[in-house]
Design a protein around this motif. Structure first.
Motif, PDB file in Angstrom:
ATOM      1  N   GLU A 241       0.827  -1.204   0.000  1.00 21.29           N
ATOM      2  CA  GLU A 241       0.000   0.000   0.000  1.00 21.29           C
ATOM      3  C   GLU A 241       0.865   1.260   0.000  1.00 21.29           C
ATOM      4  OE1 GLU A 241      -3.526  -2.300   2.509  1.00 21.29           O
ATOM      5  OE2 GLU A 241      -2.417  -0.655   3.421  1.00 21.29           O
ATOM      6  N   ALA A 242       1.953   1.242   0.793  1.00 25.27           N
ATOM      7  CA  ALA A 242       2.855   2.389   0.845  1.00 25.27           C
ATOM      8  C   ALA A 242       3.803   2.408  -0.345  1.00 25.27           C
ATOM      9  CB  ALA A 242       3.643   2.375   2.149  1.00 25.27           C
ATOM     10  N   ALA A 243       4.273   1.228  -0.749  1.00 27.40           N
ATOM     11  CA  ALA A 243       5.276   1.176  -1.812  1.00 27.40           C
ATOM     12  C   ALA A 243       4.702   1.491  -3.193  1.00 27.40           C
ATOM     13  CB  ALA A 243       5.943  -0.197  -1.829  1.00 27.40           C
ATOM     14  N   LEU A 244       3.432   1.169  -3.427  1.00 28.66           N
ATOM     15  CA  LEU A 244       2.829   1.362  -4.747  1.00 28.66           C
ATOM     16  C   LEU A 244       2.247   2.762  -4.949  1.00 28.66           C
ATOM     17  CD1 LEU A 244       0.957  -2.046  -5.129  1.00 28.66           C
ATOM     18  CD2 LEU A 244       2.974  -1.314  -6.402  1.00 28.66           C
ATOM     19  N   ALA A 245       2.076   3.499  -3.873  1.00 31.49           N
ATOM     20  CA  ALA A 245       1.392   4.793  -3.965  1.00 31.49           C
ATOM     21  C   ALA A 245       2.231   5.812  -4.731  1.00 31.49           C
ATOM     22  CB  ALA A 245       1.090   5.316  -2.568  1.00 31.49           C
TER      23      ALA A 245
ATOM     24  N   ASN B 220      13.229  -0.752   4.358  1.00 30.05           N
ATOM     25  CA  ASN B 220      12.968  -1.653   3.237  1.00 30.05           C
ATOM     26  C   ASN B 220      11.739  -1.223   2.456  1.00 30.05           C
ATOM     27  OD1 ASN B 220      15.174  -3.189   3.908  1.00 30.05           O
ATOM     28  ND2 ASN B 220      14.020  -4.798   4.924  1.00 30.05           N
ATOM     29  N   ILE B 221      10.712  -0.709   3.145  1.00 31.89           N
ATOM     30  CA  ILE B 221       9.523  -0.204   2.444  1.00 31.89           C
ATOM     31  C   ILE B 221       9.904   0.962   1.547  1.00 31.89           C
ATOM     32  CG2 ILE B 221       7.316   0.983   2.731  1.00 31.89           C
ATOM     33  CD1 ILE B 221       6.838  -0.610   5.233  1.00 31.89           C
ATOM     34  N   GLU B 222      10.664   1.898   2.106  1.00 33.68           N
ATOM     35  CA  GLU B 222      11.056   3.072   1.315  1.00 33.68           C
ATOM     36  C   GLU B 222      11.961   2.665   0.161  1.00 33.68           C
ATOM     37  OE1 GLU B 222      11.401   7.120   0.156  1.00 33.68           O
ATOM     38  OE2 GLU B 222       9.897   5.821   1.081  1.00 33.68           O
ATOM     39  N   ARG B 223      12.838   1.692   0.397  1.00 32.19           N
ATOM     40  CA  ARG B 223      13.703   1.208  -0.685  1.00 32.19           C
ATOM     41  C   ARG B 223      12.869   0.592  -1.805  1.00 32.19           C
ATOM     42  NH1 ARG B 223      16.477  -2.304   2.082  1.00 32.19           N
ATOM     43  NH2 ARG B 223      18.052  -0.800   2.779  1.00 32.19           N
ATOM     44  N   ALA B 224      11.868  -0.214  -1.413  1.00 29.15           N
ATOM     45  CA  ALA B 224      10.992  -0.828  -2.413  1.00 29.15           C
ATOM     46  C   ALA B 224      10.207   0.241  -3.175  1.00 29.15           C
ATOM     47  CB  ALA B 224      10.033  -1.811  -1.747  1.00 29.15           C
ATOM     48  N   ARG B 225       9.728   1.267  -2.472  1.00 31.08           N
ATOM     49  CA  ARG B 225       8.957   2.336  -3.121  1.00 31.08           C
ATOM     50  C   ARG B 225       9.803   3.059  -4.162  1.00 31.08           C
ATOM     51  NH1 ARG B 225       7.884   7.619  -3.149  1.00 31.08           N
ATOM     52  NH2 ARG B 225       9.664   8.063  -1.805  1.00 31.08           N
ATOM     53  N   ARG B 226      11.030   3.359  -3.823  1.00 31.00           N
ATOM     54  CA  ARG B 226      11.902   4.079  -4.758  1.00 31.00           C
ATOM     55  C   ARG B 226      12.272   3.212  -5.955  1.00 31.00           C
ATOM     56  NH1 ARG B 226      16.019   7.492  -0.776  1.00 31.00           N
ATOM     57  NH2 ARG B 226      14.393   8.776   0.211  1.00 31.00           N
ATOM     58  N   ARG B 227      12.479   1.936  -5.711  1.00 33.61           N
ATOM     59  CA  ARG B 227      12.800   1.045  -6.825  1.00 33.61           C
ATOM     60  C   ARG B 227      11.616   0.910  -7.782  1.00 33.61           C
ATOM     61  NH1 ARG B 227      15.941  -3.884  -3.623  1.00 33.61           N
ATOM     62  NH2 ARG B 227      18.001  -2.899  -3.532  1.00 33.61           N
ATOM     63  N   LEU B 228      10.427   0.752  -7.213  1.00 30.40           N
ATOM     64  CA  LEU B 228       9.245   0.616  -8.062  1.00 30.40           C
ATOM     65  C   LEU B 228       9.004   1.872  -8.874  1.00 30.40           C
ATOM     66  CD1 LEU B 228       6.821  -1.204  -5.593  1.00 30.40           C
ATOM     67  CD2 LEU B 228       7.801  -2.153  -7.681  1.00 30.40           C
ATOM     68  N   ALA B 229       9.350   3.026  -8.315  1.00 36.60           N
ATOM     69  CA  ALA B 229       9.139   4.289  -9.021  1.00 36.60           C
ATOM     70  C   ALA B 229       9.964   4.375 -10.302  1.00 36.60           C
ATOM     71  CB  ALA B 229       9.468   5.459  -8.101  1.00 36.60           C
ATOM     72  N   VAL B 230      11.074   3.637 -10.364  1.00 39.54           N
ATOM     73  CA  VAL B 230      11.912   3.642 -11.567  1.00 39.54           C
ATOM     74  C   VAL B 230      11.875   2.297 -12.279  1.00 39.54           C
ATOM     75  CG1 VAL B 230      13.425   5.470 -10.718  1.00 39.54           C
ATOM     76  CG2 VAL B 230      13.966   3.076 -10.176  1.00 39.54           C
ATOM     77  N   GLY B 231      10.870   1.478 -11.944  1.00 34.75           N
ATOM     78  CA  GLY B 231      10.678   0.217 -12.656  1.00 34.75           C
ATOM     79  C   GLY B 231      11.598  -0.905 -12.246  1.00 34.75           C
ATOM     80  N   GLN B 232      12.163  -0.837 -11.035  1.00 39.03           N
ATOM     81  CA  GLN B 232      13.028  -1.911 -10.545  1.00 39.03           C
ATOM     82  C   GLN B 232      12.249  -2.791  -9.564  1.00 39.03           C
ATOM     83  OE1 GLN B 232      16.484  -0.079  -8.807  1.00 39.03           O
ATOM     84  NE2 GLN B 232      17.287   0.609 -10.777  1.00 39.03           N
TER      85      GLN B 232
END
Length: 676
Positions: free
Chosen positions: A218-222, A265-277
Motif C-alpha cells: 500500500e505504501a510502496a505502490l502509492a 525496506n519499504i522506502e527502498r521498495a517504493r523508490r525502486r518501483l518508481a523507476v521500474g526496478q
C-alpha cells in the motif's frame, strides 16, 4: 448515486451485489461534522479503466470485537473501532469524499470475490490520487498531545549531530528511561524537551500499522502518500526523513532494529518501483518477514503486488487464493523460488526448528520456510539476507558458494512433502558448543559494571549472563584452536586466531569492511579476555586461603598481592569496557553473525557456525545449487533400508570455514537426497 445521504430509515442489514470482472467498489463518505452527524456512506461500482479521482486508505484493522455502527447504502453496517475513527477523521465538512477501503469495498464473506479483488489491489493503490496512511488517534506524552515529526525535521535541517543533542545513547536502557513516567523530572529543559520528542516518536512507531503485512504494498505502490495521526498529517517522504534521522542518531539500532530496518525496506521498495526496478520474491519475503498478518497466507499474498510482472508469469502462486491451506501456500512459494532462481537459497530460511509457536505451521516440511514471524528465529547465515533483516552493511571478503556455480536439480513428490535434491553428505559434526546468547555490551540493564536492580549477583559483582558468554567464547576459541599456534589445515595454514575471527562472523562483516569490523571486534573481544583474567585471578584465592602450610603473615602477603592483581585487572577491564561501549563505537551496532548460534567442529576438523538445535552426529551436506552448506539429520524412515531410502530433515544453513569457496565440492559424488 447522489451526493446526498439517504433520507429513508436505515435497513437492518447491508447486502453486496456481485462484481463484474475488472470492477471495484469505491466508498463515498458523505459530508458531516463532529461526532453528532452519523457516518453515512455509499458504495459505487467502477471499471478499472473508468475510475473517478479517489483516494485509498492504508490502516490496521485492529481489534474486531468492538464495533461501531455506520449507515452504508441506507443499511446499518458495523465496522471496527480503528476504521470508524479513520472515517470520522477523514470525513469532509462540506463535500463527499471518495475512498477505497478494503473492509467495506470488498465483501469479506465472499471468498471468490476476496481472491479476485486482492489481485487488483496493485492497480487500486497505484491509481489512487493519494494513499492516506491512518496511524490512529493522537500521540499523548505526559497527558499532552505531541507530534514529533516537525521537531525531528527541524533538527535534521539544522544538521544537528549526535553530540549536539541532549540524548546521546540509543540503548534499551535509554528507551526504557525515556518511556518511564519520570522522564520529565530528569535533566534540564533541553533534555526534557528532547526526551518528550523521542518518547513521542517511539510511541508513534509502536502503532500496529508499522508491522501489518498489507501496508508494504500500500505504501510502496502509492504515487503520493500522506501520513495521518490524530489531527496531524505529513507527506510520506518527510515522515521517512524524520524517522531515518532518528535511526541515524542511533536511537533505535539497539532496541528493535528489525522494525526500523523494515521501514527502510519499504522506502527502498517504493523508490525502486518508481523507476521500474523489482526485487525477487525471496528477497521481498525475507526483507519483510517481521511484518504480521492475521491470516498467515497474507504473508505471501500481501507482497505479490510488488513483484516483477515477468517473474509473476513464471510463478504458480501468482494471485491470492484463500481456498488454499497455509501449508500449500508456503510450500508452493518455496517451489516457486527454487524454480525461478535455479538455486536453493530458500533453504537458508527453512529448517525443522523454525516453526511458529502456535502450531499453525508445524506440519510444514523442513525445506519450506515458515513465514509467520517469531522473535527467537535466528537470521539465516546466507549473506544475501543479512542486510535486509537488520542494521549493518554486511560485506564479504569474496563471493562464496559451497557448491560452486552448480544449478539446482530438484523434484517434489506428488503430495509435496518430499523434496529430492542432488547432493551428498560431506562431513559429520563431532562437537558442538553452547549458544553464544549475549553480546558483551548488551544494551540491557545488567552489564558487568552496572548490576541490574532486580538481580542478585555473586559477590564478584559480574552479571552471570556475561560470565556465561565468557565461558561459551572459551569453547569457541578451543574449537578453533586458540590460543594454540597450530595453523588451520584447510585455508593456507591460517593462524587459529584469524580462523576464530572469520568464523564468528561467518565471513560477513557488518561494519562495511573487514578492517573496520576487525577494529570493532577487538574492542568487543578484549574486555571478554580481561573479564576471564579477572575470574581466573579471583579463583586464585582458593590456592592460599585454605593452605595450612602457610603462616598468617604469608597469607596476608599473598592476599595483598592477590588484591592488587584483582584491582589492577578490574580497572583494566573497566577501561576497555568503556572504550567498547562509548556511543561513537556502538552506533548502528549490527551484531556479528555468530550471536544466537553455536559453533561446531566436524570429524575432518573443520569449524563452523549453525543454528542452536544441532548436535553431535548431525551431518553437513552440500547440494547442487546450494550456496550455503546445510545441516541435516536423518529422519525416521519406514521406506526400507539402504542409503537410497534415507530421508533427511534440514536443521538450518551453516558456515563451514574452508569450504565456502567450493573447496569441498565434487559433483561426481552427488546422489539423490530426500528432504522431508
Amino acid at each position: 448515486m447522489t451526493d446526498v445521504p439517504p433520507l429513508l430509515p436505515p435497513r437492518s442489514g447491508h447486502r453486496y451485489t456481485a462484481l463484474a470482472a475488472s470492477t471495484i467498489r469505491i466508498l463515498r463518505i458523505f459530508d458531516g461534522t463532529g461526532l453528532e452527524d452519523p457516518l453515512t456512506c455509499g458504495l459505487e461500482t467502477f471499471h478499472l479503466n473508468q475510475l473517478p479521482p479517489y483516494e485509498a486508505l492504508s490502516y490496521c484493522w485492529g481489534d474486531q470485537k468492538e464495533k461501531h455502527e455506520i449507515i452504508l447504502d441506507g443499511s446499518k453496517f458495523e465496522v471496527a473501532t480503528n476504521l470508524h475513527s479513520a472515517l470520522l477523521r477523514l470525513r469532509l465538512h462540506d463535500k463527499p469524499r471518495l475512498l477505497w477501503v478494503d473492509a467495506l469495498c470488498i465483501n469479506q464473506n465472499d471468498i471468490p470475490e476476496r481472491n479476485s479483488q486482492v489481485s487488483l489491489m496493485r492497480d487500486i493503490y497505484r491509481q489512487a490520487e493519494c494513499v492516506l496512511i491512518w496511524l490512529g488517534g493522537p500521540v499523548m506524552v505526559d497527558d499532552k498531545e505531541l507530534w514529533a515529526i516537525p521537531h525531528l525535521l527541524e533538527a535534521q535541517e539544522k544538521n544537528l549531530k549526535r553530540t549536539d543533542l541532549p540524548i546521546r545513547h540509543g540503548t534499551k536502557d535509554w528507551v526504557k528511561y525515556v518511556m518511564s513516567s519520570d522522564w520529565a523530572t530528569n535533566g534540564d529543559l533541553g533534555d526534557r524537551r528532547w526526551n518528550a520528542i523521542i518518547r513521542g516518536l517511539v510511541s508513534l512507531l509502536q502503532r500496529p500499522w508499522f508491522l501489518r503485512t498489507w501496508i508494504i504494498q500500500e505504501a510502496a505502490l502509492a504515487k503520493h502518500s500522506v501520513v495521518v495521526c490524530g489531527s496531524h498529517y505529513v507527506d510520506w517522504e518527510p515522515f521517512c526523513r524524520a524517522v531515518g534521522y532518528a535511526i541515524d542518531l542511533d536511537y533505535f539500532a539497539s532496541t528493535s532494529p528489525e522494525i526500523y530496518s523494515a521501514l527502510r525496506n519499504i522506502e527502498r521498495a517504493r523508490r525502486r518501483l518508481a523507476v521500474g526496478q523489482f526485487q525477487r520474491p525471496l528477497d521481498l519475503l525475507a526483507g519483510f518477514r517481521i511484518f504480521q498478518a492475521t491470516d498467515p497466507r497474507d504473508k505471501l499474498f500481501g507482497v505479490l503486488g510488488l513483484l516483477d510482472p515477468a517473474d509473476l508469469k513464471v510463478l504458480q502462486l501468482k494471485r491470492a487464493d484463500y481456498d488454499m491451506e497455509v501449508r500449500d501456500v508456503y510450500t508452493q512459494a518455496a517451489i516457486d523460488c527454487m524454480a525461478l532462481e535455479g538455486n536453493l537459497d530458500v533453504l537458508s530460511l527453512g529448517g525443522k526448528f523454525s516453526r511458529s509457536a502456535d502450531g499453525s505451521t508445524r506440519t510444514l516440511p523442513s525445506w519450506v520456510p515458515d513465514w509467520t514471524f517469531h522473535q527467537e528465529r535466528v537470521k539465516p547465515l546466507h549473506p544475501r539476507f543479512l542486510s535486509t533483516l537488520s542494521f549493518g552493511n554486511y560485506q564479504q571478503m569474496a563471493p562464496q558458494s559451497a557448491a560452486c556455480d552448480s544449478r539446482a536439480s530438484f523434484s517434489v513428490s506428488a503430495d509435496r512433502s518430499v523434496l529430492t535434491l542432488s547432493g551428498y553428505v560431506y562431513d559429520s559434526i563431532a562437537a558442538v558448543s553452547d549458544v553464544l546468547a549475549r553480546d558483551y555490551y548488551d544494551p540491557q540493564e545488567g552489564h558487568p559494571l552496572t548490576p541490574a536492580r532486580d538481580k542478585e549477583y555473586e559477590w564478584s559483582g559480574f552479571d552471570p549472563e556475561v560470565e556465561e558468554a565468557v565461558r561459551v567464547l572459551a569453547q569457541w576459541e578451543s574449537l578453533c584452536g586458540v590460543p594454540a599456534s597450530a595453523p588451520y589445515p584447510f585455508t593456507s595454514q591460517q593462524p587459529a586466531q584469524e580462523v576464530f575471527f572469520q568464523t564468528v562472523h561467518a565471513n560477513c562483516y557488518p561494519s562495511g569492511s573487514v578492517s573496520q569490523t576487525r577494529a570493532r571486534f577487538e574492542l568487543w573481544y578484549k574486555p571478554f579476555l580481561e573479564l576471564r583474567s579477572i575470574t581466573a585471578a579471583i579463583g586464585e584465592i582458593d590456592g592460599f586461603a585454605g593452605n595450612e602450610s602457610m603462616s598468617d603473615w604469608q597469607k596476608i602477603g599473598a592476599g595483598t598481592k592477590w588484591m592488587g592483581k584483582v584491582v589492577y585487572k578490574t580497572a583494566k577491564f573497566g577501561f576497555k569496557y568503556a572504550l567498547a561501549t562509548r556511543p561513537s563505537r556502538v552506533q548502528h551496532n549490527a551484531t556479528m553473525v555468530g550471536l544466537g548460534r553455536v559453533m561446531f567442529k566436524t570429524g575432518k576438523g573443520y569449524v563452523g557456525l549453525t543454528e542452536r538445535n544441532v548436535k553431535a552426529g548431525d551431518k553437513v551436506a552440500l547440494v547442487k545449487g546450494g550456496r550455503m552448506p546445510i545441516v541435516v539429520r536423518e529422519a525416521v524412515n519406514d521406506g526400507g533400508d539402504g542409503d537410497d531410502q534415507s530421508e533427511w530433515e534440514i536443521l538450518g544453513d551453516a558456515y563451514v570455514h574452508g569450504i565456502m569457496g567450493g573447496e569441498g565440492w565434487d559433483e561426481a559424488r552427488c546422489v539423490e537426497m530426500r528432504i522431508v
